[in-house]
Design a protein around this motif. Sequence first.
Motif, PDB file in Angstrom:
ATOM      1  N   TYR A 150       1.217   5.368   0.454  1.00 38.40           N
ATOM      2  CA  TYR A 150       2.334   4.349  -0.108  1.00 38.40           C
ATOM      3  C   TYR A 150       2.954   3.628   1.075  1.00 38.40           C
ATOM      4  N   ALA A 151       3.247   4.379   2.101  1.00 35.27           N
ATOM      5  CA  ALA A 151       3.971   3.817   3.256  1.00 35.27           C
ATOM      6  C   ALA A 151       3.177   2.697   3.869  1.00 35.27           C
ATOM      7  N   VAL A 152       1.622   3.030   3.848  1.00 34.76           N
ATOM      8  CA  VAL A 152       0.826   1.887   4.687  1.00 34.76           C
ATOM      9  C   VAL A 152       0.582   0.753   3.603  1.00 34.76           C
ATOM     10  N   GLY A 153       0.535   1.115   2.261  1.00 38.13           N
ATOM     11  CA  GLY A 153      -0.244   0.071   1.158  1.00 38.13           C
ATOM     12  C   GLY A 153       0.865  -0.468   0.306  1.00 38.13           C
ATOM     13  N   ARG A 154       2.241  -0.310   0.327  1.00 32.48           N
ATOM     14  CA  ARG A 154       3.213  -0.670  -0.629  1.00 32.48           C
ATOM     15  C   ARG A 154       3.048  -1.985  -0.841  1.00 32.48           C
ATOM     16  N   GLU A 155       2.981  -2.872   0.324  1.00 32.64           N
ATOM     17  CA  GLU A 155       3.236  -4.081   0.151  1.00 32.64           C
ATOM     18  C   GLU A 155       1.716  -4.966  -0.376  1.00 32.64           C
ATOM     19  N   PHE A 156       0.791  -4.064  -0.093  1.00 34.26           N
ATOM     20  CA  PHE A 156      -0.438  -4.582  -0.541  1.00 34.26           C
ATOM     21  C   PHE A 156      -0.866  -4.365  -1.939  1.00 34.26           C
ATOM     22  N   ILE A 157      -0.224  -3.258  -2.362  1.00 41.76           N
ATOM     23  CA  ILE A 157      -0.116  -2.908  -3.753  1.00 41.76           C
ATOM     24  C   ILE A 157       0.534  -3.820  -4.549  1.00 41.76           C
ATOM     25  N   TRP A 158       1.680  -4.449  -4.241  1.00 45.72           N
ATOM     26  CA  TRP A 158       2.485  -5.237  -4.951  1.00 45.72           C
ATOM     27  C   TRP A 158       1.715  -6.516  -4.567  1.00 45.72           C
ATOM     28  N   LEU A 159       1.115  -6.921  -3.540  1.00 47.49           N
ATOM     29  CA  LEU A 159       0.167  -8.186  -3.639  1.00 47.49           C
ATOM     30  C   LEU A 159      -0.769  -8.122  -4.716  1.00 47.49           C
ATOM     31  N   ILE A 160      -1.522  -7.158  -4.805  1.00 45.03           N
ATOM     32  CA  ILE A 160      -2.779  -6.880  -5.693  1.00 45.03           C
ATOM     33  C   ILE A 160      -2.389  -7.141  -6.902  1.00 45.03           C
ATOM     34  N   ALA A 161      -1.055  -6.457  -7.370  1.00 45.99           N
ATOM     35  CA  ALA A 161      -0.617  -6.381  -8.653  1.00 45.99           C
ATOM     36  C   ALA A 161      -0.147  -8.144  -9.087  1.00 45.99           C
TER      37      ALA A 161
END
Length: 375
Positions: A297-308
């Motif tokens: 989550y620390a690495v990918g949280r901004e990318f998870i939001w971007l994907i969403a």
Amino acid sequence: RRRRLSMKHVMMGVQFGLSVLMLISLFLIRDEARFLTNADYGFDNEKIYFMELQSHDFDQARSRFGQISGVQEMTVTSHNPGTGMALGEGYRLHQEDEPLTIYHFSVDTGYLRVMGLQLVAGTGFSAAALGNQQQVVINELAAERLGFDPVSDAVGQHLFRDSVNQVQIVGIIKNYHWEPMLMPLTPMLLRVKPADYQYAYLKISSPQPGDVVRNIQKEWKEFDPLREFKGGFLSQEMDKFYTFLFDISKILMLIALMAISITGLGLLGMISMRVRSHIKELGIRKVLGATPSHLFYAVGREFIWLIAISLILAIPLAIWVNGLWINNLAQRNPISMYNVAPAVLILVAFSFLMILWQVVQALRDNPIEALKSEQ
């Protein structure tokens, strides 16, 4: 720096959204092609093997090919159904009426039986049809367009082909898709006109249809040694009409793979940059006992939001764009979660694997070395 980073995120979101659009379109085109080729046309086409008569007399052909073991029955027609070929003429119930364009096939008296067409009114062709060629069988839609309600009232009525010639309606058949599924149902009639015959239909009834086909082709070599045999199963001939959809799906697959590859490389690069720029933070988290899920989550949280966000915008767009052509088809497989979900799941899984890969790489590093980093 924030503006540059923000633009990178926007570009990545656009790339991801295009990948979603391409992949959903690919799944929809593929599913529509499968639906159209497997749809029920309303007649028997699986066991029908056709051959071009090539100017031969049908009665002579029937006397030869009808004797082959496994050939249950034969009939003849001017056109193959479901391939986009048809001819139309103007017919009128009364001389003063506006002519109604009715498309027609020329067949013999056994066509209804061999093709499994359902007669809903009347008796169909009689033996006299071969002599006077004035008997016709029309579909329900033609009867409706001519003004008959119920359609059975059309039986026995005469239609004007021109100012003098008339034909008699001797039967009404249930509507069936004699044209490709892409097209709407239209009025049509069947008539007996030997001069138009082009194709002989052989209804195969055998557990070994391949053997029957080989015997048919072998018999042709004796029947007409000068001309090459031309024919095949009717279902396969009809499916050729939809090959353009499969061709489009193949092209779209290549484009989608390219788009996904570019998106994946870009996403991988951005995740790698984030890991390098937060290597101390990750090292501290690891020393303090952070679990892999926390690191993920620390690495990918901004990318998870971007994907969403990309999915929220791209999915409705993909449905709308594809609905422009799908909703114009006469027969179609409606857009549903079964078309959209697989494409979305593939891209989400692909993206999460990119993030997970970087997390695994970070876990392999010595946290002490990470804390010594000057980044």
